[in-house]
Scaffold this motif. Structure first.
Motif, PDB file in Angstrom:
ATOM      1  N   UNK A 146     -51.097  53.661  12.459  1.00  0.00           N
ATOM      2  CA  UNK A 146     -49.631  52.738  12.664  1.00  0.00           C
ATOM      3  C   UNK A 146     -49.242  52.772  11.219  1.00  0.00           C
ATOM      4  N   UNK A 147     -48.041  52.055  10.487  1.00  0.00           N
ATOM      5  CA  UNK A 147     -47.281  52.847   9.333  1.00  0.00           C
ATOM      6  C   UNK A 147     -47.429  51.723   8.307  1.00  0.00           C
ATOM      7  N   UNK A 168     -54.899  54.268   6.696  1.00  0.00           N
ATOM      8  CA  UNK A 168     -54.168  53.720   7.822  1.00  0.00           C
ATOM      9  C   UNK A 168     -53.744  51.903   5.793  1.00  0.00           C
ATOM     10  N   UNK A 169     -52.797  51.968   5.650  1.00  0.00           N
ATOM     11  CA  UNK A 169     -51.881  51.195   4.316  1.00  0.00           C
ATOM     12  C   UNK A 169     -51.783  52.018   3.156  1.00  0.00           C
TER      13      UNK A 169
ATOM     14  N   UNK B  27     -42.753  49.194  16.228  1.00  0.00           N
ATOM     15  CA  UNK B  27     -42.757  48.146  15.952  1.00  0.00           C
ATOM     16  C   UNK B  27     -44.820  48.758  15.119  1.00  0.00           C
ATOM     17  N   UNK B  28     -44.864  49.776  14.814  1.00  0.00           N
ATOM     18  CA  UNK B  28     -45.934  50.527  14.140  1.00  0.00           C
ATOM     19  C   UNK B  28     -46.381  50.062  12.729  1.00  0.00           C
ATOM     20  N   UNK B  29     -45.067  49.061  12.537  1.00  0.00           N
ATOM     21  CA  UNK B  29     -45.261  48.809  10.627  1.00  0.00           C
ATOM     22  C   UNK B  29     -46.822  47.654  10.977  1.00  0.00           C
ATOM     23  N   UNK B  30     -47.668  48.296   9.341  1.00  0.00           N
ATOM     24  CA  UNK B  30     -48.428  48.232   9.554  1.00  0.00           C
ATOM     25  C   UNK B  30     -48.374  46.202   8.694  1.00  0.00           C
TER      26      UNK B  30
END
Lengths: 188, 201
Positions: A146-147, A168-169, B27-30
């Motif tokens: 994820x991004x 992540x984050x 929709x990869x956004x954390x």
């Protein structure tokens, strides 16, 4: 005969399937996936990366012992919010004589076209090189994280790589992050 | 035997298609964490357009998340309008698309254009969903009731009741200048929209 035919079909389909599977997320201590990036057009970017290659290059060819990679997307709200903070990190690295020539920062825009990456760069006045990954090829190589996702890599003299940081984050406080990251390197 | 084999390989194929699809990356956004529902791979387009480039854009009035009501005709003679229909809140591609547009208000301003985001979801759902995107500069409109009336008028209401992923560029005279009923599974590249806005100059 029936069994052989079924087994053959299953084997072929299984092979096709595993071929499309993503790699595992980057693991600290392990090597970085074999990522290929297109050559930047900007001469400042070329200088920053130590340009000496052709139309494409691989991460270990960057002329610095450490590379910090941000996996982002123009379409990711957290990445948008984090952009000024990452710019601040770049400025801190560049302002530190011990780190300036040792750490290179790049961004890879997953699912973003070159136009979209450039739009992101212009909007947030990003001073370090960004690369498009429109077809999610690199994204698969880094385990479809994820991004935003940050990967810190040591580039060894023999061209091999070792992942030092994989998270992540958002970065949070950049001073704290930089202290943490450099503690993982021989730049302390 | 042949029947068994073909059914068997068909089933395996389907499983693989699903597995490949679930690896898909939108929709990869954390920001969204695990709140995005994946509908799987859908039929790319499932409707028949009722409007055309060069024709008038049907007027509508819809409630917005900010509590106001917005009519297409209020922009007539004043602004170019981009309608961005997306299929549904809390789904993968849709959750990406508007945050991207949110970043480029300057591009819309430069082209004297406003953006109207529309889905067939109700206002409370749209409120919760768009809150995850940060502060949006453009109105988000609900075509929930009568269900999908505007989408149906434009010919982009799918057979399962959601809208297509569609972009309409409408000039200041209310004439449709560009239509992209996009593959619902994919995000339209930004440059295609910007190119069309350039043509309005």
């Amino acid at each position: 005969m029936k069994k052989i035919v079924i087994l053959s079909i299953v084997s072929v389909l299984l092979a096709l399937w595993t071929g499309t599977l993503a790699a595992a997320p980057p693991k600290v201590g392990g090597p970085l996936s074999d990522i290929t990036l297109s050559a930047p057009k900007d001469s400042g970017d070329k200088d920053y990366l130590g340009w000496g290659w052709g139309n494409s290059f691989k991460i270990p060819e960057i002329k610095a012992p450490y590379v910090l990679i941000e996996i982002f997307s123009m379409y990711c709200p957290y990445c948008q919010g984090e952009a000024p903070n990452v710019n601040k990190l770049y400025a801190k690295i560049q302002a530190n004589p011990k780190l300036k020539d040792k750490i290179r920062l790049i961004g890879i825009g997953v699912g973003n076209t070159a136009f979209e990456v450039n739009t992101f760069r212009t909007r947030y006045k990003i001073p370090f090189p960004l690369f498009p990954d429109a077809d999610y090829v690199i994204h698969k190589q880094v385990g479809e994280v994820r991004t935003p996702y940050f990967i810190g890599v040591k580039i060894n003299a023999d061209g091999t790589t070792r992942i030092l940081y994989s998270q992540l984050g958002v970065l949070g406080d950049v001073d704290q992050f930089l202290t943490q990251f450099t503690s993982l390197t021989d730049l302390k | 035997m042949k029947n068994h084999l073909s059914r068997f390989s068909g089933a395996i194929g389907l499983v693989i298609l699903i597995l490949v699809w679930t690896g898909s990356a939108f929709a990869l956004s954390d920001a969204y964490k695990n709140n995005i529902y994946s509908p799987g791979l859908l039929k790319p387009v499932d409707s028949v357009l009722k409007v055309k480039v060069g024709g008038p854009a049907p007027d509508f009035t819809l409630p917005a998340v900010n509590g106001k009501r917005v009519s297409l005709s209020q922009f007539r003679g004043k602004k170019n309008v981009v309608l961005s229909f997306v299929p549904a809140a809390w789904t993968p591609v849709c959750s990406d698309q508007w945050p991207g547009y949110n970043m480029i208000q300057d591009i819309f301003d430069d082209h004297d254009a406003v953006l109207l985001g529309i889905t067939v979801d109700n206002i409370p759902t749209l409120y919760s969903w768009t809150n995850q995107m940060g502060q949006l500069w453009f109105p988000v409109l609900s075509d929930f009731w009568p269900h999908g009336k505007v989408a149906r008028t434009y010919g982009i209401l799918r057979s399962d009741g959601v809208a297509e992923r569609a972009l309409f560029v409408i000039d200041k005279k209310g004439i449709i200048r560009y239509i992209d009923v996009h593959n619902i599974n994919q995000r339209p590249p930004l440059e295609a929209l910007v190119d069309e806005l350039d043509k309005l100059r």
